[in-house]
Structure formats: structure tokens, C-alpha cells
Write a protein that holds these residues in place. Structure first.
Motif, short mmCIF file in Angstrom:
data_model
loop_
_atom_site.label_atom_id
_atom_site.label_comp_id
_atom_site.label_asym_id
_atom_site.label_seq_id
_atom_site.Cartn_x
_atom_site.Cartn_y
_atom_site.Cartn_z
N SER A 178 47.04 99.14 -10.93
CA SER A 178 46.43 99.83 -9.99
C SER A 178 46.35 98.87 -8.67
N SER A 179 45.72 99.48 -7.56
CA SER A 179 45.94 98.75 -6.42
C SER A 179 44.86 97.52 -6.33
N GLN A 180 43.74 97.82 -7.19
CA GLN A 180 42.67 96.62 -7.23
C GLN A 180 43.48 95.62 -8.00
N THR A 181 44.04 95.66 -9.18
CA THR A 181 44.80 94.49 -9.78
C THR A 181 45.73 94.06 -8.76
N ARG A 182 46.56 94.79 -8.34
CA ARG A 182 47.81 94.25 -7.31
C ARG A 182 46.89 93.28 -6.25
N PHE A 183 45.93 93.71 -5.79
CA PHE A 183 45.15 93.00 -4.94
C PHE A 183 44.50 91.53 -5.31
N ILE A 184 43.98 91.80 -6.41
CA ILE A 184 43.40 90.35 -6.87
C ILE A 184 44.67 89.49 -7.31
N LYS A 185 45.63 89.99 -8.03
CA LYS A 185 46.82 89.14 -8.08
C LYS A 185 47.38 88.53 -6.77
N SER A 186 47.50 89.38 -5.70
CA SER A 186 48.12 88.76 -4.46
C SER A 186 46.94 87.48 -4.06
N VAL A 187 45.68 87.78 -3.95
CA VAL A 187 44.68 86.89 -3.78
C VAL A 187 44.70 85.59 -4.41
N VAL A 188 44.86 85.55 -5.69
CA VAL A 188 44.94 84.42 -6.76
C VAL A 188 46.45 83.64 -6.34
N ALA A 189 47.29 84.42 -6.12
CA ALA A 189 48.73 84.03 -5.60
C ALA A 189 48.53 83.09 -4.45
N ALA A 190 47.55 83.71 -3.42
CA ALA A 190 47.75 83.02 -2.03
C ALA A 190 46.78 81.92 -2.47
N SER A 191 45.87 82.01 -3.05
CA SER A 191 44.82 80.76 -3.08
C SER A 191 45.59 79.42 -3.80
N LYS A 192 46.45 79.71 -4.66
CA LYS A 192 47.32 78.80 -5.21
C LYS A 192 48.33 78.12 -4.55
N SER A 193 48.73 78.79 -3.30
CA SER A 193 49.78 78.02 -2.78
C SER A 193 49.40 77.08 -2.05
N ASP A 194 50.20 76.17 -1.71
CA ASP A 194 49.63 74.56 -1.10
C ASP A 194 48.99 74.68 0.31
N LEU A 195 49.52 75.50 1.20
CA LEU A 195 48.89 75.63 2.42
C LEU A 195 49.06 76.67 3.11
#
Length: 46
Positions: A2-19
Motif C-alpha cells: 500500500s502507499s502508506q507502507t511505501r511511505f513509511i519505508k521511505s521515511v525510515v530509509a531516509a532517517s537511517k541515511s548518514d546526512l
């Protein structure tokens, strides 16, 4: 997926990036746009 799951995954991935990318690192095109918008003259690199 779903779009909500995809959004949450992208937010988590962005928060794990270094800078995150800062606005002043985005290049000359953005600087020119900001200078045009604010009316300030654009500084040219030497």
C-alpha cells in the motif's frame, strides 16, 4: 504494497541515511533562483 507502507519505508530509509542533503549544497541553479527571488545579486565563483 500500500502507499502508506511505501511511505513509511521511505521515511525510515531516509532517517537511517548518514546526512540529509542541506539546501545550500544543491548547486548553482538553486542559488540563482534564491538570488532572483530575493533580488540580491548573484556571486560568481572566481
Amino acid at each position: 504494497m500500500s502507499s502508506q507502507t511505501r511511505f513509511i519505508k521511505s521515511v525510515v530509509a531516509a532517517s537511517k541515511s548518514d546526512l540529509p542533503e542541506m539546501p545550500w549544497t544543491r548547486g548553482r541553479r538553486r542559488a540563482a533562483f534564491i538570488a532572483k527571488r530575493s533580488g540580491a545579486p548573484l556571486k560568481k565563483a572566481a
